[in-house]
Write an enzyme that holds these catalytic residues in place. Structure first.
Site, PDB file in Angstrom:
ATOM      1  N   ASN A 143      -8.949  18.150  25.520  1.00  0.00           N
ATOM      2  CA  ASN A 143      -9.282  16.929  24.783  1.00  0.00           C
ATOM      3  C   ASN A 143      -8.680  16.900  23.377  1.00  0.00           C
ATOM      4  OD1 ASN A 143     -10.552  14.519  24.251  1.00  0.00           O
ATOM      5  ND2 ASN A 143     -12.602  15.388  24.000  1.00  0.00           N
TER       6      ASN A 143
ATOM      7  N   HIS B 104     -26.845  13.508  30.918  1.00  0.00           N
ATOM      8  CA  HIS B 104     -26.897  13.331  29.465  1.00  0.00           C
ATOM      9  C   HIS B 104     -27.701  12.112  29.086  1.00  0.00           C
ATOM     10  CE1 HIS B 104     -23.287  15.568  27.653  1.00  0.00           C
ATOM     11  NE2 HIS B 104     -23.685  16.203  28.731  1.00  0.00           N
TER      12      HIS B 104
ATOM     13  N   ARG C 180     -29.953  16.676  29.471  1.00  0.00           N
ATOM     14  CA  ARG C 180     -29.702  17.027  28.070  1.00  0.00           C
ATOM     15  C   ARG C 180     -30.148  15.867  27.197  1.00  0.00           C
ATOM     16  NH1 ARG C 180     -23.877  17.911  24.978  1.00  0.00           N
ATOM     17  NH2 ARG C 180     -24.187  15.757  24.378  1.00  0.00           N
TER      18      ARG C 180
ATOM     19  N   TYR D 260     -22.799  12.776  15.961  1.00  0.00           N
ATOM     20  CA  TYR D 260     -21.754  13.073  16.943  1.00  0.00           C
ATOM     21  C   TYR D 260     -22.173  12.706  18.361  1.00  0.00           C
ATOM     22  CZ  TYR D 260     -18.415  15.825  19.649  1.00  0.00           C
ATOM     23  OH  TYR D 260     -17.446  16.218  20.535  1.00  0.00           O
TER      24      TYR D 260
ATOM     25  N   ASP E 252     -27.967  20.281  22.764  1.00  0.00           N
ATOM     26  CA  ASP E 252     -26.707  20.833  22.252  1.00  0.00           C
ATOM     27  C   ASP E 252     -26.689  20.699  20.727  1.00  0.00           C
ATOM     28  OD1 ASP E 252     -24.094  21.575  21.777  1.00  0.00           O
ATOM     29  OD2 ASP E 252     -23.219  20.230  23.281  1.00  0.00           O
TER      30      ASP E 252
ATOM     31  N   HIS F 242     -24.140  21.756  18.979  1.00  0.00           N
ATOM     32  CA  HIS F 242     -22.716  21.547  18.629  1.00  0.00           C
ATOM     33  C   HIS F 242     -22.220  22.450  17.502  1.00  0.00           C
ATOM     34  CE1 HIS F 242     -21.851  18.352  21.383  1.00  0.00           C
ATOM     35  NE2 HIS F 242     -22.847  17.600  20.947  1.00  0.00           N
TER      36      HIS F 242
ATOM     37  N   GLU G  52     -27.966  24.896  23.185  1.00  0.00           N
ATOM     38  CA  GLU G  52     -26.528  25.137  23.372  1.00  0.00           C
ATOM     39  C   GLU G  52     -25.795  25.198  22.035  1.00  0.00           C
ATOM     40  OE1 GLU G  52     -24.801  22.183  25.920  1.00  0.00           O
ATOM     41  OE2 GLU G  52     -22.819  22.447  25.039  1.00  0.00           O
TER      42      GLU G  52
ATOM     43  N   GLU H 179     -18.346  26.719  25.833  1.00  0.00           N
ATOM     44  CA  GLU H 179     -17.442  25.645  26.271  1.00  0.00           C
ATOM     45  C   GLU H 179     -16.092  25.714  25.556  1.00  0.00           C
ATOM     46  OE1 GLU H 179     -20.029  22.262  25.237  1.00  0.00           O
ATOM     47  OE2 GLU H 179     -18.461  21.608  23.873  1.00  0.00           O
TER      48      GLU H 179
ATOM     49  N   ARG I 294     -21.015  29.202  29.295  1.00  0.00           N
ATOM     50  CA  ARG I 294     -20.563  27.825  29.584  1.00  0.00           C
ATOM     51  C   ARG I 294     -19.048  27.675  29.747  1.00  0.00           C
ATOM     52  NH1 ARG I 294     -22.590  23.395  29.350  1.00  0.00           N
ATOM     53  NH2 ARG I 294     -21.373  22.382  27.730  1.00  0.00           N
TER      54      ARG I 294
ATOM     55  N   HIS J 248     -19.465  23.992  31.285  1.00  0.00           N
ATOM     56  CA  HIS J 248     -19.132  22.727  30.629  1.00  0.00           C
ATOM     57  C   HIS J 248     -18.655  21.728  31.686  1.00  0.00           C
ATOM     58  CE1 HIS J 248     -16.308  20.845  27.336  1.00  0.00           C
ATOM     59  NE2 HIS J 248     -17.465  20.224  27.377  1.00  0.00           N
TER      60      HIS J 248
ATOM     61  N   ASP K 294     -14.495  14.672  29.586  1.00  0.00           N
ATOM     62  CA  ASP K 294     -13.105  14.943  29.215  1.00  0.00           C
ATOM     63  C   ASP K 294     -12.508  16.108  30.023  1.00  0.00           C
ATOM     64  OD1 ASP K 294     -14.949  15.753  26.565  1.00  0.00           O
ATOM     65  OD2 ASP K 294     -13.672  17.370  27.269  1.00  0.00           O
TER      66      ASP K 294
ATOM     67  N   GLU L 125     -23.109  21.249  34.118  1.00  0.00           N
ATOM     68  CA  GLU L 125     -23.135  19.966  33.401  1.00  0.00           C
ATOM     69  C   GLU L 125     -22.401  18.905  34.232  1.00  0.00           C
ATOM     70  OE1 GLU L 125     -21.114  20.105  29.633  1.00  0.00           O
ATOM     71  OE2 GLU L 125     -21.958  18.195  28.961  1.00  0.00           O
TER      72      GLU L 125
ATOM     73  N   TRP M  30     -18.571  20.412  13.734  1.00  0.00           N
ATOM     74  CA  TRP M  30     -19.010  19.168  14.364  1.00  0.00           C
ATOM     75  C   TRP M  30     -20.342  18.700  13.840  1.00  0.00           C
ATOM     76  CZ3 TRP M  30     -18.125  19.849  20.258  1.00  0.00           C
ATOM     77  CH2 TRP M  30     -16.746  19.808  20.516  1.00  0.00           C
TER      78      TRP M  30
HETATM   79  O1  KDG Z   1     -14.135  17.645  24.024  1.00  0.00           O
HETATM   80  C1  KDG Z   1     -15.394  17.896  23.466  1.00  0.00           C
HETATM   81  C2  KDG Z   1     -16.483  17.574  24.461  1.00  0.00           C
HETATM   82  O2  KDG Z   1     -16.214  18.138  25.708  1.00  0.00           O
HETATM   83  C3  KDG Z   1     -17.809  18.059  23.943  1.00  0.00           C
HETATM   84  O3  KDG Z   1     -18.206  17.222  22.905  1.00  0.00           O
HETATM   85  C4  KDG Z   1     -18.842  17.987  25.023  1.00  0.00           C
HETATM   86  O4  KDG Z   1     -20.280  19.443  23.766  1.00  0.00           O
HETATM   87  C5  KDG Z   1     -19.976  18.884  24.814  1.00  0.00           C
HETATM   88  C6  KDG Z   1     -20.781  19.139  26.000  1.00  0.00           C
HETATM   89  O5  KDG Z   1     -21.678  19.958  25.908  1.00  0.00           O
HETATM   90  O6  KDG Z   1     -20.505  18.539  27.039  1.00  0.00           O
HETATM   91 MG    MG Z   2     -21.530  21.157  24.225  1.00  0.00          MG
END
Ligand code: KDG
Ligand code: MG
Length: 403
Positions: A37, A122, A147, A159, A211, A213, A237, A263, A284, A313, A317, A340, A403
């Site tokens: 991505n 999600h 999630r 985000y 998450d 992040h 996460e 991820e 992940r 993950h 994307d 996921e 992030w």
């Molecule tokens: O490219 C970044 C995404 O894949 C990310 O933001 C997704 O954190 C993410 C998740 O847990 O799916």
């Molecule tokens: Mg994530």
């Protein structure tokens, strides 16, 4: 079975995907996902300019040897671009092996260890009301795990949260990276109230995940994990930046909330310490970014030794090819945890024809030979590459933040 041709297709059916197509002299064709991505063209070039010319003429059946040839032969090891490119080749070769054998991939990987793959969806919201309504929709559709993410009050933008009633998650939405602001105190105050609202809405019969992040310091992560314990999260996460791994020792001293990370990992070397010291509960890493099915299987086997489960993950994307590959592997490994599943936006379905199914919270890859994904190159050509970037986060004083 000689490889006669390989080509890279970059398309944007709903979002950008990089797809590798590998042809063999017997007419069997395999596909692999090479999507990274926001850095898609770097992997496309790595494949087109460096790996594809060396792939032509090789024996498609020699999957492990091809993996070692590209990994060790490059001299430069690991890294997301290299490992995503190798992953695409590896996945395409497994697809070819399955099609040549007339077997779904999971049969070649040892057969099913379970009937279905537990997935989490999600739920998002600009407000707690929006979030709980979205969460309820997932529960009504049969999801056993969801999630939960919501906009942090007081921050202009959070985000992945669109707000205004839009609950789909798509953070890569700017031709230039959008700049968001971040303030940890507001988030730490808010996150437990979000869990309380979610539990109030759906009770304890559904798994809730969250998450962070990579945005916290180790002691902040310990505090959050402790504060969430009464709400029994399935996992917290990416509590801290994944590359600084001694942080996880400190988090472990403060909370029994299960921790998931990986991820952004691309090799077994990124998670060796975290797994063997039992600093995490779920790993992940994915097929597409961690060297393909062959390498991810080794990561999961290492994790099995230490009681760490998988939790790959599966954001939108990663293309449907990566999702299919993940489901085949998930179905077979003894230490599967959860997968996921964010799904894919239209018109991705015009380009990627998939066999996998969802029923009552579980997915199955299907029984078509190989991965079970038909990639339509003509359809892909109708959706040209559309550069998009993830946002950049800044603290209130302007400092760039995770992030
Ligand atoms: O490219 C970044 C995404 O894949 C990310 O933001 C997704 O954190 C993410 C998740 O847990 O799916
Ligand atoms: Mg994530």
């Amino acid at each position: 079975m000689k490889i006669t041709d390989a080509r890279v297709v970059v398309s944007s059916p709903g979002r950008n995907y990089v797809t590798l197509v590998v042809e063999t002299e017997s007419g069997v064709v395999g596909v692999g996902d090479a999507t990274l991505n926001g850095r898609e063209l770097a992997v496309a070039s790595y494949l087109r300019d460096h790996l594809v010319p060396l792939l032509i003429g090789r024996d498609a059946s020699r999957i492990e040897d091809t993996w070692q040839y590209f990994y060790k032969g490059a001299y430069w090891r690991r890294g997301p671009v290299t490992m995503t490119a190798i992953a695409a080749i590896d996945t395409a070769l497994w697809d070819i092996k399955g099609k040549a054998a007339g077997l779904p991939l999971y049969q070649l990987l040892g057969g099913a260890s379970r009937d279905g793959v537990l997935v989490y969806g999600h739920a998002n919201g600009g407000t707690l009301e929006e979030l709980t309504a979205d969460l309820q929709r997932y529960v009504d559709r049969g999801y056993k795990a969801v999630r939960i993410q919501a906009a942090v009050p007081g921050l202009a933008k959070t985000y992945g949260i669109a707000g205004n009633g839009v609950t789909t998650y798509e953070p890569a939405n700017g031709a230039m990276p959008q700049e968001d602001t971040w303030e940890t105190t507001a988030y730490l105050d808010f996150a437990p109230t979000m869990f309380a609202a979610a539990r109030e809405a759906v009770g304890y019969g559904v798994h809730l995940l969250h998450d962070a992040h990579h945005r916290l310091t180790p002691i902040e992560a310990g505090r959050l994990g402790k504060a969430l314990e009464p709400y029994r999260p399935f996992w917290l996460e990416d509590p801290t930046p994944a590359e600084e791994q001694s942080a996880f020792r400190l988090i472990r001293q403060h909370t029994t909330t299960p921790i998931a990370v990986g991820e952004v990992f691309n090799s077994i070397w990124d998670c060796n310490t975290l797994i063997s010291e039992r600093l995490i509960d779920y790993i992940r890493a994915t097929v597409v970014h961690a060297g393909g099915i062959s390498h991810l299987r080794k990561i999961f086997s290492l994790a099995e030794l230490y009681g760490v489960r998988s939790g790959s993950h599966g954001a939108g994307d990663l293309s449907p090819i990566a999702h299919a590959a993940a489901l085949h592997l998930d179905l077979t490994i003894p230490n599967f945890g959860i997968q996921e599943y964010m799904g894919h936006r239209d018109p991705a379905g015009e380009v990627f024809g998939t066999q996998y199914t969802f029923s009552d919270g579980y997915m199955h890859p299907g029984d078509a030979p190989g991965l079970g994904v038909e990639f339509d190159e003509e359809a892909a050509a109708r959706f040209p590459y559309d550069p998009k970037y993830l946002p950049v986060n800044r603290r209130l004083d302007g400092t760039v933040h995770d992030w």
